[in-house]
Design an enzyme around this catalytic site. Structure first.
Site, mmCIF file in Angstrom:
data_model
loop_
_atom_site.group_PDB
_atom_site.id
_atom_site.type_symbol
_atom_site.label_atom_id
_atom_site.label_comp_id
_atom_site.label_asym_id
_atom_site.label_seq_id
_atom_site.Cartn_x
_atom_site.Cartn_y
_atom_site.Cartn_z
ATOM 1 N NE ARG A 161 9.878 -1.282 -5.862
ATOM 2 C CZ ARG A 161 9.254 -0.460 -5.038
ATOM 3 N NH1 ARG A 161 7.990 -0.657 -4.731
ATOM 4 N NH2 ARG A 161 9.877 0.579 -4.520
ATOM 5 C CE LYS A 213 5.234 3.819 0.757
ATOM 6 N NZ LYS A 213 6.133 2.844 0.138
ATOM 7 N N PRO A 252 0.826 -1.204 0.000
ATOM 8 C CG PRO A 252 -0.157 -1.135 2.115
ATOM 9 C CD PRO A 252 0.690 -1.980 1.226
ATOM 10 C CD GLU A 253 2.985 3.520 -4.092
ATOM 11 O OE1 GLU A 253 2.987 4.746 -4.309
ATOM 12 O OE2 GLU A 253 3.440 2.693 -4.892
ATOM 13 N NE ARG A 297 19.068 14.466 -0.555
ATOM 14 C CZ ARG A 297 18.406 13.577 0.186
ATOM 15 N NH1 ARG A 297 18.232 12.369 -0.263
ATOM 16 N NH2 ARG A 297 17.933 13.922 1.362
#
Ligand code: ZN
Length: 285
Positions: free
Chosen positions: A267, A61, A2-3, A157
Site C-alpha cells: 500500500r 475490526k 473499514p477500520e 520488537r
C-alpha cells in the site's frame, strides 16, 4: 477496508438497534455469506432462530453479537460488508444476503455485501470472545488495554514503528489510514526502528493513536470508501480531517512542506518529510 472507528460506529448502532431482541426469522439468500459457518445455512438459521441478541461487541475490526444461548454471531465485514438495521418493509438492497427478523416486528437486521468477501457465522460458546478472534489483541480504546505492557512490547520488537501499529497481535484496530495519521501527530517516521523509541515516545504515540481514533469516531468514521456506512446507511466525514493519509503533495498543516507518499506493504505510507524525519540508522521498513 473499514477500520476500528467505522466498525465501532456500526457496533454502537447495532447495540442500540437490536440488543435484547428475539430473533424469529432468518433468511439466508446467498450461501456464500455464511460460508464460514461450516455446518451450512440451515444450521446457521436453526442456532439463531428463537435466540435473544444480548448486545453488540467488538475486538479490533471484528464484531460479534452474543446470544442468550451462549453462542455468538461473528461478523466479518470484509471489504464491503454492511450490517443495517432497517424497517422490514423497506425494499431489499441489491446485495442483500442475510435477513434477520425479530418477534417485536420492529426494524430487521440485514447483512448486505457487494463483494461477498464478508460474512456471518455462529460460533458455539462464543458470547464472551469468539474463538476465531481470541488471538487478536485488545484495541487502544478498550478499557482493559494495558498501556505499559504495550510500551514494553513495542520496544522489544525489532521492526519499524508502523509495522508494529499494524500488527494485530500487538494492538488491534489500527489500519493504514489511522496509523499514518497517528504517526503524523506524534511526529514519527513510519520506519523508525521500534527498539530506538523511548518509553515517553511510545506513550505519546499511543496518545496520538487514541486521539485519532476518538476524533474519527466523533466524526462517524471516514468515508474513504463509499461502501462504508453506519447501520442507517450513512457515511462518516472524518476524511475532511485527514492530515497525512491521501494528502500527497498537499502542504503539511504544521510546517507547510509537501506530504510525501512511498510504497509500504503493498500500500502506501503518507508522511511529512520535515516533521517526521527519516531515522538516521536505516533499516528495512
Ligand atoms: Zn510538517
Amino acid at each position: 477496508m473499514p477500520e476500528l472507528p467505522e466498525v465501532e460506529v456500526v457496533r454502537r448502532g447495532l447495540d442500540r438497534g437490536i440488543s435484547g431482541r428475539r430473533v424469529v426469522t432468518v433468511e439466508v439468500g446467498h450461501p456464500r455469506a455464511v460460508r464460514r459457518h461450516v455446518a451450512g445455512p440451515d444450521d446457521f438459521s436453526a442456532l439463531l432462530r428463537g435466540r435473544r441478541i444480548t448486545g453488540a461487541r467488538r475486538r479490533g475490526k471484528y464484531l460479534w453479537l452474543p446470544l442468550d444461548s451462549g453462542d455468538a454471531v461473528l461478523a466479518h465485514l470484509g471489504m464491503s460488508g454492511q450490517l443495517l438495521v432497517v424497517p422490514s418493509d423497506r425494499p431489499a438492497e441489491k446485495h442483500l444476503h442475510v435477513r434477520i427478523g425479530f418477534d417485536d416486528d420492529g426494524p430487521e437486521l440485514r447483512f448486505v455485501d457487494q463483494r461477498t468477501f464478508g460474512g456471518l457465522a455462529i460460533v458455539r460458546d462464543g458470547a464472551d470472545v469468539p474463538e476465531p478472534i481470541a488471538h487478536i489483541a485488545r484495541d487502544p480504546l478498550d478499557p482493559e488495554f494495558d498501556d505499559e505492557s504495550f510500551v514494553d512490547a513495542v520496544r522489544r520488537r525489532r521492526t519499524g514503528v508502523k509495522r508494529a501499529l499494524l500488527d494485530q497481535t500487538l494492538v488491534s484496530g489500527i489500519g493504514n489510514i489511522y496509523a499514518d495519521e497517528a504517526l503524523w501527530r506524534a511526529r514519527l517516521h513510519y520506519a523508525r526502528p521500534t527498539e530506538t523509541l523511548t518509553r515517553p515516545e511510545v506513550r505519546r504515540l499511543l496518545g496520538s493513536v487514541r486521539d485519532v481514533l476518538n476524533d474519527a469516531l466523533a466524526a462517524g468514521g471516514t468515508s474513504f470508501d463509499a461502501l462504508y456506512v453506519n447501520v442507517n446507511g450513512e457515511s462518516g466525514y472524518f476524511d475532511r480531517s485527514l492530515h497525512a493519509y491521501g494528502q500527497e503533495g498537499r502542504a503539511c498543516q504544521r510546517c507547510g512542506t509537501a506530504i510525501a507518499r512511498v510504497p509500504f506493504m503493498n500500500r502506501s505510507s503518507y508522511f511529512c518529510p520535515v516533521c517526521q524525519p527519516r531515522p538516521r540508522v536505516r533499516r528495512a521498513s
